[in-house]
Each structure stands twice: as C-alpha cells, then as structure tokens.
Design a protein around this motif. Sequence first.
Motif, PDB file in Angstrom:
ATOM      1  N   HIS A 609      -0.402   6.354  -0.619  1.00 13.89           N
ATOM      2  CA  HIS A 609      -0.356   7.118   0.655  1.00 13.89           C
ATOM      3  C   HIS A 609      -1.602   7.886   0.832  1.00 13.89           C
ATOM      4  O   HIS A 609      -2.029   8.325   0.339  1.00 13.89           O
ATOM      5  CB  HIS A 609       1.066   8.674  -0.631  1.00 13.89           C
ATOM      6  N   LEU A 610      -1.566   7.736   2.509  1.00 13.54           N
ATOM      7  CA  LEU A 610      -3.129   8.690   2.700  1.00 13.54           C
ATOM      8  C   LEU A 610      -2.421   9.370   2.720  1.00 13.54           C
ATOM      9  O   LEU A 610      -3.796  10.499   3.017  1.00 13.54           O
ATOM     10  CB  LEU A 610      -3.055   8.081   4.932  1.00 13.54           C
ATOM     11  N   SER A 795       8.965   3.604   8.752  1.00 10.55           N
ATOM     12  CA  SER A 795       7.069   3.802   7.995  1.00 10.55           C
ATOM     13  C   SER A 795       6.433   3.120   8.908  1.00 10.55           C
ATOM     14  O   SER A 795       6.992   1.476   9.538  1.00 10.55           O
ATOM     15  CB  SER A 795       7.630   3.964   6.755  1.00 10.55           C
ATOM     16  N   VAL A 796       5.538   3.615   8.611  1.00 10.69           N
ATOM     17  CA  VAL A 796       4.348   2.900   9.388  1.00 10.69           C
ATOM     18  C   VAL A 796       3.312   3.016   8.550  1.00 10.69           C
ATOM     19  O   VAL A 796       2.695   3.498   7.507  1.00 10.69           O
ATOM     20  CB  VAL A 796       3.597   3.242  11.115  1.00 10.69           C
ATOM     21  N   ILE A 797       2.765   1.068   7.500  1.00 13.78           N
ATOM     22  CA  ILE A 797       1.001   1.225   7.077  1.00 13.78           C
ATOM     23  C   ILE A 797       0.209   0.756   7.964  1.00 13.78           C
ATOM     24  O   ILE A 797       0.280  -0.143   8.775  1.00 13.78           O
ATOM     25  CB  ILE A 797       1.518  -0.174   6.158  1.00 13.78           C
ATOM     26  N   GLY A 814      -0.983  10.785  11.651  1.00 13.42           N
ATOM     27  CA  GLY A 814       0.354  10.854  10.719  1.00 13.42           C
ATOM     28  C   GLY A 814       1.319   9.935  10.078  1.00 13.42           C
ATOM     29  O   GLY A 814       2.161   9.530   9.645  1.00 13.42           O
ATOM     30  N   CYS A 815      -0.228   8.285   9.878  1.00 14.15           N
ATOM     31  CA  CYS A 815       0.146   7.105   9.875  1.00 14.15           C
ATOM     32  C   CYS A 815       0.637   7.845   8.313  1.00 14.15           C
ATOM     33  O   CYS A 815      -0.213   8.103   7.424  1.00 14.15           O
ATOM     34  CB  CYS A 815      -0.798   6.656   9.854  1.00 14.15           C
ATOM     35  N   GLU A 816       1.727   7.094   7.655  1.00  8.23           N
ATOM     36  CA  GLU A 816       2.331   7.592   6.362  1.00  8.23           C
ATOM     37  C   GLU A 816       0.929   6.600   5.194  1.00  8.23           C
ATOM     38  O   GLU A 816       1.150   7.209   4.219  1.00  8.23           O
ATOM     39  CB  GLU A 816       3.608   6.689   6.044  1.00  8.23           C
TER      40      GLU A 816
END
Length: 858
Positions: A609-610, A795-797, A814-816
Amino acid sequence: MSSTASIPGSGPWRRLHAALMPDYNRKATTYWWFMVTLGLLILAHCAGVVAQLPRDALIQTLGGAAVATLAGFFPVRIPRSKNSFAAGEIFIFLVLLMHGTEAAALAAAGEALIGSWRTSKRWTSRIASPAMAIVSMFIAGALLHAGLGALRAAGWYSEGVLMTAAMLFAIGYFVLNTLLATLVIHLKRNEPMVLREVLSNFGWVAIAYAGSASVAGLLFLTVAQSGPGVLMAVVPIVAMLLTTLHFFFRQQEADEAVRRSRVDAAEREAAQSAMHLRALELSEKRFHSAFTHASIGMALVTLDGEIRQVNRAMTALLGTGEGELVGRRLEGLIHAGDVAAFTAQLGRVHRRDADSINAELRCRHRDGSDVWVALEGSFFAEPGTEASSLIVQMQDITARRSAEARLQHIAFHDSLTGLPNRARFHEHLARAIERVEQDAQRRYAVMFLDFDRFKLINDSMGHSAGDAFLIQVARRIRESVRPGDVVARLGGDEFVVLCEDLEREAHAVTLAERLQLVLAEPLQIAGTEIATSASIGITFSTIGYHLPEEVLRDADIAMYRAKAAGKARHALFDAGLHQQVTDRVRLEGDLRRAIESGHLSVAYQPLFHLGSGRLTGFEALARWQHPVHGLVSPAVFIPIAEESALMAPLTDFMLDTACRQLKLWQSRHAAFAGLTMQVNVSGNDIAHSAFAQRVTRAIVAARLQPDHLTLELTEDVLMDSVDGAVDTLTRLRELGVGLSIDDFGTGYSSLSYLSSLPIDSLKIDASFVRGMRNGSKEAEVVRAIVTLGASLGKSVIAEGIETESQFDQLRGMGCESGQGYHLSRPLVAENVELLLDRIESDRWSGQQGQITRPMLHH
C-alpha cells in the motif's frame, strides 16, 4: 356420437355450430367462444385507449400496425423447415415499446388476422387467431411494462436490461400465443398437452421472435436518441434486409434441391455400375459356352494377328458386320495409343514366351468413338488341324473405366475448389524432385499459402461463406500463376504452388508478391465485401530435398515465419529455421516433463500500500530452471505453453502452489491474515468451460478465503475473448475471487466493458511507470488511469516502480498499491519468510504505524 350432438339447443345456434365448427366437441367449443369473447373485450378496451393517444402517437401506432399487417403478406420461410415468420413482429414490438400494450395488441391482432386469412380457409381460425394474438400480447405486454417499471424503480434499468427484457418478452409472447392456439387442437382430440412437444416444433420461430424483439429494441433506443423521423429510413432498410434474407433462404432451398438431385444421380450411377459388374461376373461364368452364342465379343485369331472368325457380340461391340472384320488384323481395331503394348504381348505369345494375353485397351468403334475393352487371349487348337490359334475375348468395360476415371478425379482433387489435393500434389512434387536429382540444372520452388483472416470469416459469416471465399481465392491463385505451375489445396485455408523450371529463384519471389497483390483485392462474399491477405512461405530445390514431406515441412515453417513477422508477407526458408523449430519442439517437451514432475517453481513479488507502506499481498510468478539452459524466461515458455495445450496444467500448478503458500503465511500471525495473492491466467484458461471449478478446487484444497485470491488477465486477452469470457468471469466473481486487468493502458479496452465487466482492479503497465517524469506524457497517462479507476470504483495498482521519484509521484496521484524493484524484487518462498520476519520484528519493536514507505527488500 357426432360432435354436434353434444351441443345443447337447436335452431340457429346448432346451425351456426355446424357451419363453423362441425368437428368441435363441447370443451373445444367452450374454449373457442371464451377466447373470442375475451379477445373482443380486450379489443374494445385497447381501441378506446389508443383513440385517446396524442395525434403523433396515434399516427405512429397506426403506421406500425399497417406495416406489421402488410408484412404478414410476405412471410420468410426457414430453410429445411416447414416454419416461416413475418417481419411484422419487429414493428409490433416497436409499437409496444413506444406506445404501450394496447397499441401493440391492436397491431398484433391485425397481423394475426392477415396471417390466418392467408394460411387457413376456416372461419374458426380466422376469428380465433386475432383474438388469441390480442390476448397474448395484452398479457405479455402488460408483464413487460410492469417488469420494466419495477426495474426503473429499483434503479436497475439500462439499455442492456431493456434489450434482454424485450427478448424474454418476445419468447414469452410466442410461448403464450402458441399454447393458446394449439390448445384448441388438443381439446378437439381429447389429448393432453405436452409443452415440450409443442415448443420443440417451433424452435426457429421462437428464435426469430427473439431476434425481432432485439431489432425492435435497437430501433426504440435509436428513436429515443434521434427522434421518430429515423423510422422513415429504417423501414425500407429492414424491408431490404428481409427481402435479401428471403431470397437467400430461397437460394439455400434451391442449392439443397440440386445437392439431393446429384446424390440421387450418383446413387443411380452406382447402382448401374453394380449391375454392370454383376453382369460381367455372369458373363465370365459362361466363358466356355458355345462360341456363336457367347454374350461377350469373341474372335479366333491366328498367331500373327489375323482375324478368322467373330461372333455376334464382337460385331455389336465394334458396330461392324462380320464380313468387315474377318481377314483384318486385330491390331487394326485397336486405338493407336495402345497398339504398341498389344503388339508386344502378341509377339511374346507368338514366340511362346507367354501363354496368354491380358490387357485393357481401347478399340475403335465404327462411329469413331473409343470403346474400352478387357481383352483376354489364350491358345486354342482347332479340331482337325495342327495349327494353333488364339481365342480372343473382348468385354466392354467403358462404363467401369469412366467410373474409375471419375473416382480417380475425386480421390486426387479437392471437391470444393476442384484443385489437386494433398495426395496429387505429393505425386507432382515427387516427380519434380526426381527430375532435379537427374538434372541438377533444373530447379523448382514451392510456395505455402495460409490466409490470415479465414477463421474470422468462418466464425462471423458461417461455413457457406467460408466455402465461397475458398472457391474465389483458389480461382485467383490459379489465374495468377504460370500455365505449367501446379496449384493445390492441402486442406482448410492452406494452398501450395509448385513452380518448376525456374530460371532464377527471384522469379518465385516475384510470383509471391504478385499473388499477395491479387489476394489483397476485396472479395464479394454473400453480398459483403471482404478484404483478406495471405502469408506465404517459400522454399527452393537448392536446399537439396529427397522427399515431398521435407519440402512441405520447410515451406510451412517459412510460412509461419511470415505470420510471426506480421502477416500479409512472404518469407524464404533457410537452414537456420530448422534449428529454431527443433529447439522449440525440444523445449516444449522439456516444459511438459517439468510440469508433470513438478520441477517448476514460483516466485512472489510483494505488493505494498503506497500510502502506509503496509504489505498487502503478492503476485505469483512462474519460474523454470532448465537443467541445460538455466533460468528460462517466462516470455519464452509461457507462449509455448499456450500453443501446446500446456497452459491448463501450468495454471493449475500456479493456483495450487500460490494458494497453499499464501495460507501458510496467513497462519503465521493475525497481522498477515489479510494478505492476498494475485495469479496470472491466460485466454486459454478463461475460454475453458471448467475454469471456475478448477479455481474453486484450488481454493478449497488450500482452505483459502476466495476474496484473498485475485486473477490477473492482460487487457488484450480480455478484449479478444470478452464475449466468451463473461459467463466465466461472472461465476468467478460470484465465487468471491477478485479479477484484475494486467498491463492496463497497452490494449484497447472499451469503457463500456470496463464498467460492466466484474473487474475489481487495474494494473498500470510498467512501461508507463518507467517513463514517468514531472509533466511527461506517461505521467499524464498514469494520472488518467488512476482517475478512471476511482471513477469506476476500481482499485489501481502500479507495476514496475523502480525509483523513489516514481514512488513519490504515484503516491501523490492517489495510486493505491504498487510493486517493483524499488520496493522488492520477486522473492522465493524462503526470502518471503525473512520479509515477514522483519515485519513482525518491526511490529514488536513498535515501529509499525510509523512506516511511511515500504521497506526495501532486495
């Protein structure tokens, strides 16, 4: 007792019953009057409602009813079936969607009236059919509008839902109308009604109704967007399409009739040939009968070939009189092309090197035609003389030789295109190889053609269109080559060309280029213009071939090289391709054994999780340590697995191994209970009908919660197989398994598919992440994907995070979640254990919660 005897009353009622329904019993009569009365009541109600419609709606309703009624005069008959359907249902269903149940019920009654008037002379049918149609439409239409209203109220209404509901309504309307109509017959016969038997006889019509409803739904949506004026253009288009369909079906029926006539002719010919063979056997049994009464041509001939006597059968065979034959030499009756072979046999008999003559040859009939005969000659000693003669028998075998010639053509030619088939081409190629071996100055080339879009034509337009395509391209190839070149069809869409006596190899390349230009020109197939292309592989005799199979093998290899280079081109074979193919085949066998023996392994790349730096899961990656070649890249062995039916066992291995390993890591500590595992799957997996069961089996065996497993599909694979994958993806989603689009941004996803497919997350392709710099196009693409994912609730990875700058930019956007070498390389299971140990250690030391970026683990 007669049926009228069971009807109460007398006078006008009985006379009316006897005139209208003399074969109706009490139950059938009661049912008929009930349906007619109910239909009249509904008709009155509908007429009252429609009369109150606004002027424009009333005109549209009357226009739709008029078109539907007019279409009833022109039904389209379905080939190989007694059923037919009219196009009126399209406009009836359109009226239903636009102006309600009452308007559609009136249109259905009008169309049924015309249909019953056209197909039946009985007034009972002409009256009852419109009544049953209006009742069926009133009930089915009311249910449709009620259902759509409920869906709107629940917020589930959409264009797709409308189309589905319209088709279900059409089938329901068809079933109800069919039941109401056939119930009269069953009541008249006192037979129970079996729904399955009733509906099985009208399957085509049910499909046509559903199709009509889908067309009506599309028209309704079009009208909703563009206004009712679009109907003025749509009506003639639909009429033209239906007219085309009508004439196409008529042509299908004509073709079927021609085919049946050919089969009948072939059977008659086979029967005639069989009768001829039986007659021949009987004739041979009577061989020793009296010479003059023999049924086959017989002659007494001297050893030097002079005819001394013939029987009537011989004169009839050759169409001459006995006096014209006696004294002539036998070889004078034989075709010039067969004289040498006959004279050689006669000479051996004259020298007593042989005792008999046996040959099949051609004789000349008096009218100039050729007569094939089976000639047999043996020594014959006439009583009272010491001189020996030959007794010669001639059996007419013209019919058999003609049949053999036809069978020979069938055996060595393609029935569709008329070209030589594989067996005949092998013969031509073997002779070419032999000629080159005898004369090294001669040379030949073989071109192997495979069309790049034939499967798409077959799948989208049907096999009849595919056959028409093959016929046309075969003619183009034949017309484009030299007169002496041999064109053959090996099967499917594979053609070969043998070019002999080449002066230079460049001439074959020039011919290939000319063929590609000719084949690239559009074709007209079933009224549709189709553009195609061919990949061509070329090999030459200078390679040094000895067998036709070797030539075709190398030309095929070169053709696949042309396909791999981008299709619509040609490629020349060289010896190096042999080694490539051999290595690939050997690697395929090694991969199969590695999967069966469990010698593959799995590496796990952590996902973080970034925002918090928390470890969230892993992506399972297949690894293959080859005993000779070392570590083989997945980019090498994954395509081999996809092409050689090894993808299913490879995916099962990955699922089983990754799920069991994840369960072990989750069991270490409660902090790891939420870890997830992502496993890549291929288009072959999604297309497999039992894929959902395979995934379920792996989850159950590992005792893993389904929502802890995510399956990754690349964007291109998903779009290529989207139509066939929806059911499988839906079952997986219902199971609870997560679904993710891998390499997102490199394909051609449709936003409508993204919003409707059961996808949970999007993985940004690493190529975009690697190019991220402030203000770069790649950074804007990544930002757009993150925004898109947020808008769609997915969600985006990010994949391929390799620098701290990339990490900071992604987190700022805001990349998850993310993965990449900057965070952690792929780890074997033992090193993952070390990573988990560090996380536990940091947790006990009180650092958990203070981490703002993931721990680096290399």
